[in-house]
Design a protein around this motif. Structure first.
Motif, PDB file in Angstrom:
ATOM      1  N   ARG A 153      26.454   3.391 -24.083  1.00 21.47           N
ATOM      2  CA  ARG A 153      27.374   3.238 -25.195  1.00 21.47           C
ATOM      3  C   ARG A 153      27.833   4.595 -25.721  1.00 21.47           C
ATOM      4  O   ARG A 153      29.008   4.768 -26.076  1.00 21.47           O
ATOM      5  CB  ARG A 153      26.713   2.439 -26.321  1.00 21.47           C
ATOM      6  N   GLU A 154      26.922   5.562 -25.784  1.00 19.71           N
ATOM      7  CA  GLU A 154      27.243   6.890 -26.305  1.00 19.71           C
ATOM      8  C   GLU A 154      28.368   7.561 -25.525  1.00 19.71           C
ATOM      9  O   GLU A 154      29.094   8.400 -26.071  1.00 19.71           O
ATOM     10  CB  GLU A 154      26.007   7.785 -26.291  1.00 19.71           C
ATOM     11  N   SER A 161      32.295  16.967 -25.578  1.00 23.37           N
ATOM     12  CA  SER A 161      31.424  18.061 -25.145  1.00 23.37           C
ATOM     13  C   SER A 161      30.001  17.598 -24.855  1.00 23.37           C
ATOM     14  O   SER A 161      29.200  18.366 -24.309  1.00 23.37           O
ATOM     15  CB  SER A 161      31.385  19.155 -26.217  1.00 23.37           C
ATOM     16  N   GLU A 162      29.674  16.360 -25.193  1.00 23.70           N
ATOM     17  CA  GLU A 162      28.317  15.848 -24.978  1.00 23.70           C
ATOM     18  C   GLU A 162      28.073  15.590 -23.485  1.00 23.70           C
ATOM     19  O   GLU A 162      28.964  15.106 -22.774  1.00 23.70           O
ATOM     20  CB  GLU A 162      28.108  14.557 -25.762  1.00 23.70           C
ATOM     21  N   LEU A 168      30.211  10.851 -17.571  1.00 22.96           N
ATOM     22  CA  LEU A 168      31.126   9.722 -17.389  1.00 22.96           C
ATOM     23  C   LEU A 168      32.473  10.197 -16.846  1.00 22.96           C
ATOM     24  O   LEU A 168      33.016   9.599 -15.911  1.00 22.96           O
ATOM     25  CB  LEU A 168      31.331   8.994 -18.721  1.00 22.96           C
ATOM     26  N   GLU A 169      33.011  11.266 -17.425  1.00 24.19           N
ATOM     27  CA  GLU A 169      34.311  11.763 -16.983  1.00 24.19           C
ATOM     28  C   GLU A 169      34.272  12.194 -15.524  1.00 24.19           C
ATOM     29  O   GLU A 169      35.198  11.910 -14.751  1.00 24.19           O
ATOM     30  CB  GLU A 169      34.741  12.942 -17.868  1.00 24.19           C
TER      31      GLU A 169
END
Length: 231
Positions: A153-154, A161-162, A168-169
């Protein structure tokens, strides 16, 4: 300066749209529809549509409070149960659903009305009957959608920047690249030439790529844990 609810909603909408466009199950051969995700997660179609448009039906939380998660559990449980049908195509009665879930009808009725919270021992057979992961039940609507696509979810709510978002990207970029190759064989040949592979090795890699593309699409979660190859 903290971000506004509108900014968070737009961030989530952009990332959700990328998931819908890039995580395509082989059995469908096309992106998921809102209704299909709704059937798999228990999240109402209208809620999914609102999240994808950046206009959620209720305030969106970066990290949802427990009371919000508890409220959504009851909604999704009712939604999922209403969709499940038996071998004859009939909806399950309360008694039949309880029996299939290994609990009493009284206890299931309390869960459906929000008068009781499930223990993990009770939740496991219930989740199996509903064909949904336990983690997808113990979160809010956005968390359940994220779980469906195999991501945390985060990754949908945190700043770019996390590490979880960067992961994911990177995975989505890899999935998009593989899809371009799948629809453009010439791109594979160019890649082989650029890599300077001998003909024999090129044919071996080509066979491996064909086998890879024939397999069901990995979820971003799977692709993040293994070299990339959506539930």
């Amino acid at each position: 300066m903290s971000e506004s609810g509108d900014e968070l909603a737009q961030r989530v909408a952009v990332r959700l749209e990328r998931l819908f466009q890039n995580v395509i199950p082989a059995r469908l051969g096309r992106p998921w529809t809102n209704r299909e995700v709704s059937e798999a997660t228990g999240v109402a179609v209208g809620r999914i549509a609102g999240l994808r448009r950046g206009r959620p039906l209720e305030p969106l939380h970066r990290d949802p409070p427990q009371e919000h998660i508890s409220a959504r559990f009851t909604d999704r449980l009712n939604h999922l149960l209403a969709q499940r049908v038996d071998e004859q195509g009939q909806r399950y009665s309360l008694r039949a659903a309880a029996r299939a879930s290994g609990m009493s009808s009284t206890y299931l009725d309390k869960l459906l009305e929000g008068r009781s919270q499930p223990t993990l021992s009770k939740l496991a057979p219930l989740a199996a009957f509903l064909r949904i992961g336990i983690d997808a039940l113990l979160t809010d609507d956005l968390g359940s959608i994220a779980h469906h696509f195999g991501v945390r979810r985060e990754a949908l709510t945190y700043d770019s920047s996390e590490p979880v978002v960067i992961e994911l990207e990177d995975t989505l970029k890899a999935l998009a690249a593989y899809r371009r190759i799948a629809h453009n064989p010439a791109a594979v040949q160019i890649a082989f030439r650029m890599a300077g592979l001998p003909p024999g090795q090129a044919s071996e890699v080509a066979a491996a790529v064909e086998s890879l593309l024939a397999d069901p699409d990995p979820s971003p979660h799977d692709a993040a844990s293994q070299p990339p190859g959506p539930h």
